[in-house]
Write an enzyme that holds these catalytic residues in place. Structure first.
Site, PDB file in Angstrom:
ATOM      1  N   ASP A 136      59.452  40.850  30.979  1.00 12.12           N
ATOM      2  CA  ASP A 136      59.063  41.151  29.596  1.00 12.12           C
ATOM      3  C   ASP A 136      58.523  39.869  28.976  1.00 12.12           C
ATOM      4  O   ASP A 136      59.285  38.917  28.764  1.00 12.12           O
ATOM      5  CB  ASP A 136      60.267  41.670  28.808  1.00 12.12           C
ATOM      6  CG  ASP A 136      59.918  41.943  27.344  1.00 12.12           C
ATOM      7  OD1 ASP A 136      58.958  42.700  27.110  1.00 12.12           O
ATOM      8  OD2 ASP A 136      60.592  41.390  26.453  1.00 12.12           O
ATOM      9  N   GLU A 220      54.374  44.926  31.655  1.00 12.89           N
ATOM     10  CA  GLU A 220      53.831  45.933  30.754  1.00 12.89           C
ATOM     11  C   GLU A 220      52.309  45.820  30.729  1.00 12.89           C
ATOM     12  O   GLU A 220      51.775  44.719  30.779  1.00 12.89           O
ATOM     13  CB  GLU A 220      54.381  45.732  29.336  1.00 12.89           C
ATOM     14  CG  GLU A 220      55.857  46.002  29.185  1.00 12.89           C
ATOM     15  CD  GLU A 220      56.344  45.666  27.795  1.00 12.89           C
ATOM     16  OE1 GLU A 220      56.888  46.563  27.135  1.00 12.89           O
ATOM     17  OE2 GLU A 220      56.182  44.506  27.373  1.00 12.89           O
ATOM     18  N   CYS A 275      71.963  54.021  28.922  1.00 10.07           N
ATOM     19  CA  CYS A 275      72.088  55.445  28.596  1.00 10.07           C
ATOM     20  C   CYS A 275      70.750  56.134  28.358  1.00 10.07           C
ATOM     21  O   CYS A 275      70.682  57.362  28.302  1.00 10.07           O
ATOM     22  CB  CYS A 275      72.975  55.637  27.377  1.00 10.07           C
ATOM     23  SG  CYS A 275      72.318  54.875  25.865  1.00 10.07           S
ATOM     24  N   CYS A 290      74.277  49.059  21.489  1.00 13.09           N
ATOM     25  CA  CYS A 290      73.938  50.477  21.520  1.00 13.09           C
ATOM     26  C   CYS A 290      75.101  51.299  20.955  1.00 13.09           C
ATOM     27  O   CYS A 290      76.234  51.213  21.460  1.00 13.09           O
ATOM     28  CB  CYS A 290      73.630  50.918  22.950  1.00 13.09           C
ATOM     29  SG  CYS A 290      73.246  52.682  23.095  1.00 13.09           S
ATOM     30  N   CYS A 293      76.430  54.090  24.013  1.00 14.22           N
ATOM     31  CA  CYS A 293      77.178  53.729  25.218  1.00 14.22           C
ATOM     32  C   CYS A 293      77.915  52.404  25.082  1.00 14.22           C
ATOM     33  O   CYS A 293      78.633  51.988  26.005  1.00 14.22           O
ATOM     34  CB  CYS A 293      76.255  53.674  26.436  1.00 14.22           C
ATOM     35  SG  CYS A 293      74.995  52.368  26.345  1.00 14.22           S
ATOM     36  N   ASP A 300      65.342  41.239  25.034  1.00 16.87           N
ATOM     37  CA  ASP A 300      64.257  41.066  26.003  1.00 16.87           C
ATOM     38  C   ASP A 300      64.700  41.418  27.419  1.00 16.87           C
ATOM     39  O   ASP A 300      63.916  41.963  28.202  1.00 16.87           O
ATOM     40  CB  ASP A 300      63.725  39.631  25.947  1.00 16.87           C
ATOM     41  CG  ASP A 300      63.088  39.295  24.609  1.00 16.87           C
ATOM     42  OD1 ASP A 300      62.598  40.232  23.947  1.00 16.87           O
ATOM     43  OD2 ASP A 300      63.074  38.113  24.223  1.00 16.87           O
TER      44      ASP A 300
END
Length: 316
Positions: A136, A220, A275, A290, A293, A300
Site C-alpha cells: 500500500d 493498487e 471480517c 473494527c 470483530c 496502511d
C-alpha cells in the site's frame, strides 16, 4: 504528410539544405519517424474526444536527443564512434550485455550528455519465489507491506524546497537576457535535476529489494492524474512518484522471474481484512479498531493485506 511521403522527399531536402548532409541519414529518418508518431498520437486523441494538444515544433534549443536506429555508431574500449561526428570519450558505468540495437544520444537540462543503448539479450533464468506481498503506497510512509514492514517517505522535494525557492527568487529578480539570469536559471535547473536523480535512485534501490524477496507483488491500480487534482495533496503525491516506483518494480520483476499484479483500489482502506466489513475512515485515522470483530491494526497494513488478498483472488 505521411512517413512514407517524407522519406521520399528527404533526398530533395538534402539538396536544398547542404547542412543536412552533416547528419547521418538514419538519424534524419528517425526524426521523421518521431514526427509521424507525434501526429498519430495527436489524431488518436482527437478521435477519442480528449484534449489533443497539437504537436509542438522543436527548434534547435529544444531538441535534446537524436537516435541511430541501426547503424552509424561503434563502441570500442572507452570510446564511442559516431558517424558524422567522430570519436567521443565516454564513461561506461557498466558493461553492455547482449547485442546493441539502437543508440540514443541525450542531453540533460543541465547540459550533461548521455549515450543510451538499447540491447537485446536472453536473461538468465532466476529461481522462482513463492512468497507474495501486498504493498500500500502512501504519504505518511512511502509504502507499507502486508507483513507490517514500512518504507519511510524520503520527501526529496521537501528537503530541497527552501534551496529551490531561494534560487527561483534570484531567477525572477534577475534582469532578462543578462548573464546573471542565465546563471540563476542554471542553478534552478540543477536543483530540479538533483531532486529527480535522488527520486529515481530511491525507486530503483527500493524496487530491487522488493523484487529480490517476493515472487508476486501486488499494488493498487491508482489513477494518479485524478488524485493530483486535489490541490492540497498534489505536491506531495508528485514528490513520492508512485507510478515510477510501480513501473520500475514491474520491469525488474519481469527480468527476475517475479510478477507484479495491479488490483482495483476500491475500499482497500475501508474494508477490514479479518471480517470483511466496511468501516468508514478519514485520512487522519491512522489506527482504527473494527467494531465488528475487534481487530486493531495500522490502517496502511490493513490496506496492504486487502491488496494482497485481491491479488491472490485475481490469480485464482
Amino acid at each position: 504528410m505521411s512517413l512514407y511521403e517524407t522519406n521520399k522527399i528527404l533526398t530533395q531536402w538534402k539538396k536544398e539544405r547542404p547542412d543536412l548532409n552533416q547528419v547521418h541519414s538514419q538519424v534524419l529518418q528517425n526524426v521523421q519517424m518521431r514526427v509521424d508518431l507525434a501526429f498519430k498520437a495527436y489524431f488518436r486523441r482527437v478521435k477519442a474526444g480528449e484534449n489533443p494538444g497539437h504537436p509542438r515544433f522543436k527548434g534547435r534549443d529544444l531538441y535534446d536527443s537524436f537516435t541511430y536506429p541501426q547503424y552509424g555508431f561503434k563502441l570500442d574500449r572507452g570510446r564511442l564512434h559516431l558517424s558524422k561526428i567522430g570519436d567521443v570519450k565516454i564513461v561506461l558505468h557498466r558493461p553492455v550485455e547482449g547485442t546493441i540495437k539502437t543508440l540514443t544520444i541525450r542531453r540533460s537540462s543541465t547540459g550533461k550528455w548521455y549515450a543510451c543503448f538499447s540491447v537485446e539479450y536472453d536473461p538468465s533464468p532466476a529461481p522462482q519465489k513463492e512468497s507474495v506481498v501486498g504493498i500500500d503506497v502512501g504519504l505518511e510512509s512511502f509504502a507499507t507491506l502486508s507483513n507490517g514492514e514500512k518504507i519511510e517517505n524520503p520527501r526529496f522535494f521537501r528537503t530541497d524546497e527552501k534551496a529551490l525557492a531561494k534560487a527561483q527568487r534570484r531567477l525572477s529578480n534577475a534582469e532578462k537576457g543578462t548573464p546573471e539570469q542565465k546563471k540563476a536559471r542554471k542553478i534552478v535547473v540543477h536543483i530540479h535535476e538533483r531532486i529527480a536523480n535522488r527520486r529515481l535512485n530511491f525507486a530503483h534501490q527500493t524496487s530491487r529489494k522488493v523484487v529480490d524477496r517476493f515472487g508476486r507483488i501486488v499494488f493498487e491500480d491508482l489513477n494518479i492524474i485524478k488524485m493530483e487534482k486535489n490541490h492540497h495533496l498534489a505536491k506531495i503525491i508528485a514528490d513520492v512518484a508512485w507510478n515510477m516506483f510501480i513501473s520500475i518494480t514491474g520491469n525488474k520483476a519481469e527480468e527476475a522471474g517475479s510478477r507484479v499484479i495491479l488490483v482495483n483500489p476500491r475500499n482497500t482502506s475501508q474494508q477490514w481484512s479479518r471480517c470483511g466489513m466496511i468501516v468508514a475512515k478519514t485520512l487522519s485515522d491512522r489506527v482504527h479498531s473494527c467494531p465488528h470483530c475487534g481487530l486493531v491494526m495500522d490502517r496502511d497494513q490493513n490496506a496492504a493485506i486487502n491488496i494482497m488478498r485481491l491479488g491472490l483472488q485475481s490469480q485464482g
